[in-house]
Enzyme design. Structure first.
Site, PDB file in Angstrom:
ATOM      1  N   TYR A   1      25.419  18.033   6.784  1.00 52.97           N
ATOM      2  CA  TYR A   1      24.860  16.795   6.237  1.00 52.97           C
ATOM      3  C   TYR A   1      25.893  16.072   5.366  1.00 52.97           C
ATOM      4  O   TYR A   1      26.609  15.205   5.833  1.00 52.97           O
ATOM      5  CB  TYR A   1      23.553  17.049   5.458  1.00 52.97           C
ATOM      6  CG  TYR A   1      22.792  15.759   5.260  1.00 52.97           C
ATOM      7  CD1 TYR A   1      21.744  15.414   6.103  1.00 52.97           C
ATOM      8  CD2 TYR A   1      23.155  14.845   4.270  1.00 52.97           C
ATOM      9  CE1 TYR A   1      21.069  14.210   5.961  1.00 52.97           C
ATOM     10  CE2 TYR A   1      22.497  13.641   4.124  1.00 52.97           C
ATOM     11  CZ  TYR A   1      21.453  13.324   4.959  1.00 52.97           C
ATOM     12  OH  TYR A   1      20.809  12.128   4.823  1.00 52.97           O
TER      13      TYR A   1
ATOM     14  N   GLU B   1       9.080  -1.778  15.926  1.00 53.18           N
ATOM     15  CA  GLU B   1       8.039  -0.872  16.387  1.00 53.18           C
ATOM     16  C   GLU B   1       7.420  -1.404  17.678  1.00 53.18           C
ATOM     17  O   GLU B   1       7.433  -2.610  17.935  1.00 53.18           O
ATOM     18  CB  GLU B   1       6.943  -0.710  15.322  1.00 53.18           C
ATOM     19  CG  GLU B   1       7.419  -0.139  13.998  1.00 53.18           C
ATOM     20  CD  GLU B   1       7.764   1.340  14.055  1.00 53.18           C
ATOM     21  OE1 GLU B   1       7.505   1.970  15.104  1.00 53.18           O
ATOM     22  OE2 GLU B   1       8.287   1.868  13.058  1.00 53.18           O
TER      23      GLU B   1
END
Length: 394
Positions: A234, A74
């Site tokens: 998917y 992050e």
């Protein structure tokens, strides 16, 4: 700085520290209200800062009383820009966990690298000695192989045939058709390299060889199957091929960990609004319809409800861990109920731009999307100046 949401495509480029903290607090408060889980006590969460990984960390600490180490990548904030949401989430989680008397440590860096694995092993040795649960919840569009230096990039494409179906622009509410061309073999292999089980296996073997896995340690990684509506793009597409590899890796790791009495699982979870799912064509529209049906039946769950249930009713229930015929844990069981899927399929046939607001929960989708970044939380004054450069404490 006054921080407002800035949307670019399917991501929000800003995050609100106070809003993220409130979002984390809501999840903590939910778990605190549930019965205690007789579960793990020393936990490593790889991919710990958002979504299912963050909810796993919260469930482990406030549900089972576990000390945790979180690994993630992050970006911190500065005077001119906000941090990523996961950075603020982790600050908020660690503050609450430490105030409650738990150990909560984090490592921010490239979880795919050998260096970060070594750093994590050293931290486990210093803080815990060993861990009894490893949660693998990484979500990344790219991965650099630590041994070869090759950079892999994932794609979201069908395999074999061109795919056309409905999709929605979440922000404008326009329902249109989207066509996705099939992946070539190179794209399939690269997606498996990024999102399959190789890195999970590398982590588990590195941890075991270093002696930091406790006797009977468990590990779990997260997957998704989904309905017929999304299957071509998917589960039968590039992502599904990667999930197949992840599930194959689970069986191999389960055998590998038998030497320490350990076990490995894949948990198939519910479709939810996450930074990852927002990027997949067709899926946001499906989720909007699914939310409508499940909320009407009072069966809706978010990340935290799913992960608490995984811990309390699957991973740490009495006796054998309940799994399906493929050996997978299923906490998508409510989503995949026949009546729910039948209603969603019926709505799918009818949904268009004109009736979207009436027959779907697109507003709930938008709200959940913004909440991922700390926006739209009650009790937060978004017109107030805040410092975006708060730091994650060691």
């Amino acid at each position: 700085m006054i921080i407002q949401p800035k949307i670019r495509g399917f991501i929000c480029t800003t995050a609100h520290p106070a809003g993220c903290a409130e979002h984390v607090q809501e999840q903590i408060d939910y778990v605190k209200k549930q019965p205690k889980v007789d579960g793990p006590k020393k936990v490593l969460v790889i991919g710990a800062s958002t979504g299912y990984g963050l909810a796993s960390r919260i469930s482990a600490t406030f549900g089972a009383g576990a000390d945790t180490i979180g690994v993630f990548f992050e970006k911190p904030g500065s005077e001119k820009r906000t941090a990523t949401a996961g950075y603020y989430n982790t600050i908020a989680f660690e503050k609450e966990a430490r105030e409650a008397g738990y150990v909560a440590k984090s490592i921010n860096g490239d979880a795919f690298s050998d260096q970060l694995k070594e750093e994590t092993i050293e931290l486990i040795k210093e803080e815990f000695g060993q861990v009894d649960l490893v949660v693998y919840s990484l979500a990344s569009p790219k991965r650099m192989h630590p041994r070869t230096g090759e950079l892999f990039s994932s794609v979201i494409k069908p395999i074999g045939n061109t795919y056309t179906n409905k999709t929605v622009n979440v922000h404008s509410g326009e329902v249109t058709d989207v066509t996705v061309e099939p992946a070539n073999e190179e794209e399939i292999q690269q997606t498996v390299a990024v999102m399959g089980g190789e890195d999970w296996e590398m982590w588990m073997k590195a941890l075991n060889e270093a002696g930091v896995l406790a006797e009977g340690a468990k590990t779990v990684a997260y997957s998704y199957i989904g309905p017929e509506i999304t299957r071509a793009v998917y589960r039968d597409g590039t992502i599904g091929r990667a999930k197949d590899h992840l599930e194959k890796t689970a069986h191999e790791l389960d055998q590998y960990l038998s030497s320490i009495g350990g076990s490995a699982f894949v948990s198939v979870n519910k479709a939810l609004v996450t930074q990852s799912s927002a990027a997949i064509p067709v899926v946001p529209l499906y989720i909007s319809l699914l939310y409508k049906v499940m909320k009407e039946k009072d069966l809706h769950e978010g990340c935290i409800e799913q992960m608490y249930r995984l811990f309390a009713e699957r991973l740490y229930t009495e006796g054998e861990t309940p799994v399906d015929e493929e050996g997978r844990i299923r906490v998508d069981d409510l989503e995949m109920k026949e009546d729910i899927q039948a209603e969603v399929a019926a709505l799918w046939e009818k949904v268009n731009t004109e009736n979207l607001e009436d027959i779907s929960d697109i507003e709930g989708y938008r709200s959940e999307f913004l909440r991922l970044f700390g926006f739209g939380l009650e009790g937060i004054d978004y017109d107030q100046e805040v410092d975006p450069s708060i730091e994650l404490k060691a």
